[in-house]
Motif scaffolding. Sequence first.
Motif, mmCIF file in Angstrom:
data_model
loop_
_atom_site.group_PDB
_atom_site.id
_atom_site.type_symbol
_atom_site.label_atom_id
_atom_site.label_comp_id
_atom_site.label_asym_id
_atom_site.label_seq_id
_atom_site.Cartn_x
_atom_site.Cartn_y
_atom_site.Cartn_z
ATOM 1 N N MET A 1 -9.973 -16.430 3.003
ATOM 2 C CA MET A 1 -8.543 -16.540 2.763
ATOM 3 C C MET A 1 -8.061 -15.192 2.249
ATOM 4 O O MET A 1 -8.618 -14.646 1.308
ATOM 5 C CB MET A 1 -8.291 -17.653 1.737
ATOM 6 C CG MET A 1 -6.853 -18.076 1.647
ATOM 7 S SD MET A 1 -6.554 -19.417 0.468
ATOM 8 C CE MET A 1 -6.843 -20.829 1.484
ATOM 9 N N ASP A 4 -2.517 -12.674 0.758
ATOM 10 C CA ASP A 4 -1.223 -13.335 0.996
ATOM 11 C C ASP A 4 -1.363 -14.851 0.957
ATOM 12 O O ASP A 4 -0.533 -15.546 0.375
ATOM 13 C CB ASP A 4 -0.637 -12.923 2.348
ATOM 14 C CG ASP A 4 -0.139 -11.490 2.368
ATOM 15 O OD1 ASP A 4 0.054 -10.914 1.280
ATOM 16 O OD2 ASP A 4 0.064 -10.957 3.468
ATOM 17 N N SER A 5 -2.437 -15.349 1.555
ATOM 18 C CA SER A 5 -2.672 -16.793 1.591
ATOM 19 C C SER A 5 -2.928 -17.341 0.196
ATOM 20 O O SER A 5 -2.434 -18.408 -0.172
ATOM 21 C CB SER A 5 -3.853 -17.130 2.497
ATOM 22 O OG SER A 5 -3.598 -16.717 3.810
ATOM 23 N N LEU A 8 0.359 -17.405 -1.671
ATOM 24 C CA LEU A 8 1.171 -18.516 -1.184
ATOM 25 C C LEU A 8 0.662 -19.832 -1.757
ATOM 26 O O LEU A 8 1.444 -20.661 -2.228
ATOM 27 C CB LEU A 8 1.168 -18.559 0.345
ATOM 28 C CG LEU A 8 1.909 -19.729 0.993
ATOM 29 C CD1 LEU A 8 3.382 -19.695 0.628
ATOM 30 C CD2 LEU A 8 1.727 -19.693 2.498
ATOM 31 N N LEU A 9 -0.647 -20.012 -1.734
ATOM 32 C CA LEU A 9 -1.253 -21.221 -2.286
ATOM 33 C C LEU A 9 -0.897 -21.377 -3.760
ATOM 34 O O LEU A 9 -0.514 -22.466 -4.206
ATOM 35 C CB LEU A 9 -2.772 -21.180 -2.096
ATOM 36 C CG LEU A 9 -3.550 -22.374 -2.613
ATOM 37 C CD1 LEU A 9 -3.260 -23.606 -1.768
ATOM 38 C CD2 LEU A 9 -5.033 -22.080 -2.613
ATOM 39 N N TYR A 29 -5.623 -23.997 7.378
ATOM 40 C CA TYR A 29 -5.440 -22.881 8.306
ATOM 41 C C TYR A 29 -4.034 -22.846 8.897
ATOM 42 O O TYR A 29 -3.619 -21.833 9.436
ATOM 43 C CB TYR A 29 -6.456 -22.959 9.453
ATOM 44 C CG TYR A 29 -7.873 -22.744 8.994
ATOM 45 C CD1 TYR A 29 -8.345 -21.467 8.732
ATOM 46 C CD2 TYR A 29 -8.730 -23.812 8.807
ATOM 47 C CE1 TYR A 29 -9.642 -21.254 8.297
ATOM 48 C CE2 TYR A 29 -10.035 -23.618 8.380
ATOM 49 C CZ TYR A 29 -10.484 -22.335 8.125
ATOM 50 O OH TYR A 29 -11.766 -22.136 7.695
ATOM 51 N N MET A 34 -1.271 -27.435 5.335
ATOM 52 C CA MET A 34 -0.777 -27.243 3.963
ATOM 53 C C MET A 34 0.152 -28.390 3.584
ATOM 54 O O MET A 34 0.048 -28.955 2.498
ATOM 55 C CB MET A 34 -0.058 -25.894 3.827
ATOM 56 C CG MET A 34 0.548 -25.668 2.447
ATOM 57 S SD MET A 34 -0.650 -25.624 1.111
ATOM 58 C CE MET A 34 -1.301 -23.990 1.334
#
Length: 150
Positions: A1, A4-5, A8-9, A29, A34
Amino acid sequence: MGLDSVELLMDIEDYFEITISDSEAEKIYTVQQMVDTVANLLNIKDETADLRDVILERVNYALIKLEITSDPINPSDFISSYLSPENKESWDAFVSELQIKVPKPETIKENRTKFLNKLIKAVHWIPLYDWRLITVKQFIDAICVMRSMQ
């Protein structure tokens, strides 16, 4: 991951006041995955199909009434075939006719260089979208998300 991911999470966890385990996060993914993960953690059942149908009906009605199209649109159509957030007059008339809040995306502009688009995204932290690639279904999903956050 990627970073950025992960950011965001973390933002999603903060916004919804939830914790997504590392094992769950590793399985995410796509945006739909999400959404499903968050909905599951919040015990939200999938009742959005009815809302999507209602909004599609309202979008169709607005586009036909404004004479943007004479035929009903399909969820698989590209919304750019009917609307452009760059055309302020048409966009405002559509939003007014729809009578619900509609997210107006910050779009990638063809007359900008790739560097300038990236710079704008970095400075404003606004995701840029290629409006030409957004389907009616994705547009309606964005409206549904906006309504659920009100």
